[in-house]
Design an enzyme around this catalytic site. Structure first.
Site, mmCIF file in Angstrom:
data_model
loop_
_atom_site.group_PDB
_atom_site.id
_atom_site.type_symbol
_atom_site.label_atom_id
_atom_site.label_comp_id
_atom_site.label_asym_id
_atom_site.label_seq_id
_atom_site.Cartn_x
_atom_site.Cartn_y
_atom_site.Cartn_z
ATOM 1 N N GLU A 352 6.437 54.840 5.064
ATOM 2 C CA GLU A 352 5.058 54.360 5.086
ATOM 3 C C GLU A 352 4.961 53.004 4.404
ATOM 4 O O GLU A 352 4.105 52.182 4.752
ATOM 5 C CB GLU A 352 4.133 55.374 4.401
ATOM 6 C CG GLU A 352 2.653 55.118 4.660
ATOM 7 C CD GLU A 352 1.770 56.253 4.206
ATOM 8 O OE1 GLU A 352 1.203 56.956 5.066
ATOM 9 O OE2 GLU A 352 1.644 56.454 2.977
ATOM 10 N N HIS A 383 27.136 72.117 7.342
ATOM 11 C CA HIS A 383 27.237 73.069 8.450
ATOM 12 C C HIS A 383 26.167 72.799 9.506
ATOM 13 O O HIS A 383 25.889 73.660 10.346
ATOM 14 C CB HIS A 383 27.116 74.496 7.913
ATOM 15 C CG HIS A 383 28.188 74.843 6.933
ATOM 16 N ND1 HIS A 383 29.387 75.411 7.314
ATOM 17 C CD2 HIS A 383 28.255 74.669 5.587
ATOM 18 C CE1 HIS A 383 30.144 75.585 6.242
ATOM 19 N NE2 HIS A 383 29.480 75.146 5.177
ATOM 20 N N LYS A 509 -6.010 58.378 13.442
ATOM 21 C CA LYS A 509 -7.135 59.133 12.891
ATOM 22 C C LYS A 509 -8.390 58.939 13.732
ATOM 23 O O LYS A 509 -9.075 59.912 14.092
ATOM 24 C CB LYS A 509 -7.411 58.685 11.454
ATOM 25 C CG LYS A 509 -6.319 58.977 10.447
ATOM 26 C CD LYS A 509 -6.731 58.435 9.079
ATOM 27 C CE LYS A 509 -5.646 58.581 8.044
ATOM 28 N NZ LYS A 509 -6.047 57.993 6.738
#
Length: 551
Positions: A352, A383, A509
């Site tokens: 950000e 793994h 938004k």
């Protein structure tokens, strides 16, 4: 006009130098400079940082430090610490370092006694923390608070949640849970086994208007009032916010508002009142140790020459790989399971901050910026994705994090050794194998069939940093946080970007608010201007059994 360091002769010199280094293997670098494993280390507070396994020479490091100096890192560093408005797009100071400053330090910014204000809030947080932990603060029915639910998103969640998980061995107060996602499953799954009478909510939102946070806070309020009545709200909610009017309208009393300031961004706010839930969990003394760890790195960053300055060195190595090698990502692999959420925290802090494509003056950047941070704890990653780190076609520098002393340990299978030693042996082995690999002759010498040799070759020459602390404590966690915060700053200065705004999150938004009615206004048309989004909305509404007004 921004000073464009990418247009300077020094940048060109580094670019040319990159082509000299790129064909040199780390094996050769260690053969020709066997002391680099001793010399290419730096210490900062309690952290020992080995950067010798990077694809750099001593000349490289000199040039990178010269670049940092030419970009103005020292000048901008002092500007940040003294309250200049280095967040230029929002015309704000950047003062997360003031959150952990010594109380005797004087810092007046825009007419405000910044450090005095910080310690006033810290004292209030401490007093409230003591009341909750001692049982002096009780719920509406007189029950002691046993669970604290932190409601926030972004920096109001990632930092506190990470710190609570990392410091679980130091938790001797109420249990803390964290709710961030607007998905109802997040809140409901956290409330399902809780008792409203013994639950306290900490609502963290600077504006007290963040959609996700206020949606969850309103639902939590209903949960409390349906069980205990309206009068219970002031005993079961406190706020971390700057908007007293909205907070009091919600039903929280003004004396239970803990403020913070425009000069601290969410992703830098874990040391502020946004960390109230962490303070309640570990106590004010340990929270002070946490802040002290951050302050120790602040002091190192501010006073240490660039040549031996840990955030500068690590930040410039990130610039080296991103801007000159074209590497997109950095893996952060903590060999400490309690740091499981640290990579996710760093994702917001770094991406950000430095995920920008224009300079502070609005002109396009001339190089790759930002790094994609990701990772999981070791040895789990071995793994899962280490295969790509070792034999894939992507260059992904790695940060290994580890600690010499475990908080808890188990014996090995034979009952003689320490499982923590086994964990740390894996950390060191991964760093070693990434760097030096195993060539075809060495694989064949093990008796490997010739057809299988190419599949088992490990090319090595994969760079990594190893950061070792003595033990995972509140202080060392604070040190790690500040170490990465200041790397972000260094890179932003070199790239000429504003690391402290986040305009890229805003359009999504507003678009969500615009699209919402097409999903729930069943009498309205579903067409929203493009065929893809319209088709998705149509499919969604059909799946929910709604066919009215569909195109």
């Amino acid at each position: 006009m921004t000073h464009i360091v990418t247009d300077t002769p020094l940048w060109k010199k580094l670019s040319d130098h990159h082509w000299e280094v790129v064909g040199t293997h780390l094996r050769e670098l260690f053969d020709t400079d066997p002391d680099r494993g001793v010399d290419l280390i730096v210490t900062a507070a309690d952290l020992y940082i080995d950067y010798s396994k990077h694809r750099v020479t001593r000349e490289t490091m000199g040039l990178l430090v010269d670049l940092a100096r030419a970009a103005g890192v020292e000048r901008h560093r002092e500007a940040m610490f003294t309250g200049a408005h280095i967040n230029t797009s929002e015309d704000r100071a950047v003062l997360h370092t003031a959150l952990r400053a010594n109380p005797e330090r004087e810092l007046i910014v825009d007419g405000q006694d910044v450090v005095g204000d910080v310690h006033t809030v810290l004292r209030r947080m401490g007093e409230f923390t003591d009341r909750v932990r001692s049982g002096a603060w009780r719920g509406a029915t007189g029950e002691r608070i046993r669970t604290v639910v932190n409601i926030g998103i972004g920096g109001s969640d990632l930092g506190p949640a990470m710190a609570y998980r990392a410091l679980r061995h130091y938790v001797d107060g109420p249990e803390v849970r964290f709710v961030s996602n607007i998905d109802p499953a997040d809140l409901l799954s956290n409330l399902t086994d809780l008792d409203p009478r013994t639950t306290l909510f900490v609502v963290v939102s600077k504006t007290f208007s963040t959609l996700e946070t206020m949606t969850n806070a309103s639902a939590a309020r209903r949960w409390i009032t349906e069980a205990l009545g309206e009068h219970a709200v002031p005993r079961h909610f406190v706020a971390v916010s700057t908007d007293e009017e909205r907070v009091t309208a919600f039903g929280i009393t003004a004396r239970n508002i803990f403020g913070f300031w425009e000069w601290v961004g969410g992703r830098y706010s874990v040391g502020s009142a946004a960390g109230l839930s962490v303070m309640i969990a570990i106590g004010r003394e340990r929270f002070t140790e946490f802040l002290g760890g951050m302050r120790a790195i602040d002091e190192h960053f501010r006073t240490t020459p660039l040549e031996s300055n840990a955030p500068v060195i690590l930040g410039m190595l990130g610039v080296w790989y991103s801007s000159f090698f074209g590497a997109d990502a950095r893996a952060v692999l903590p060999y400490a399971h309690d740091l499981a959420r640290f990579p996710a925290y760093l994702q917001q802090l770094t991406m950000e901050s430095n995920g920008k494509s224009v300079r502070t003056d609005g002109t396009p950047v001339g190089t790759f910026t930002g790094e994609i941070f990701w990772g999981e704890p070791g040895t789990n990653g071995q793994h899962a994705f280490h295969q790509l780190l070792h034999q894939g076609t992507h260059l992904i520098p790695v940060d290994f994090l580890g600690f010499a002393e475990p908080i808890e340990d188990l014996p090995t299978l034979d009952g003689i050794g320490s499982v923590h030693d086994v964990l740390t042996a894996n950390l060191f082995a991964q760093s070693k194998v990434l760097a030096f690999g195993k060539n075809a002759d060495e694989v064949a010498a093990d008796g490997t069939p010739s057809a299988l040799v190419p599949h088992k070759v490990m090319s090595g020459n994969r760079p990594s940093t190893t950061i070792l602390g003595a033990k995972l404590t509140p202080s060392t966690l604070g040190q790690l946080i500040a170490l990465y915060e200041h790397q972000v700053f260094v890179q932003g200065i070199v790239w000429g970007i504003d690391s402290f705004d986040q305009w890229g999150v805003e359009l999504g938004k507003t678009s969500a608010l615009e699209l919402g009615p097409a999903l729930w206004d069943l009498d309205g048309a579903a067409y929203v201007g493009d065929s893809s989004t319209t088709g998705l909305i149509r499919t969604y509404r059909l799946a929910r059994g709604e066919r009215r007004c569909l195109p």
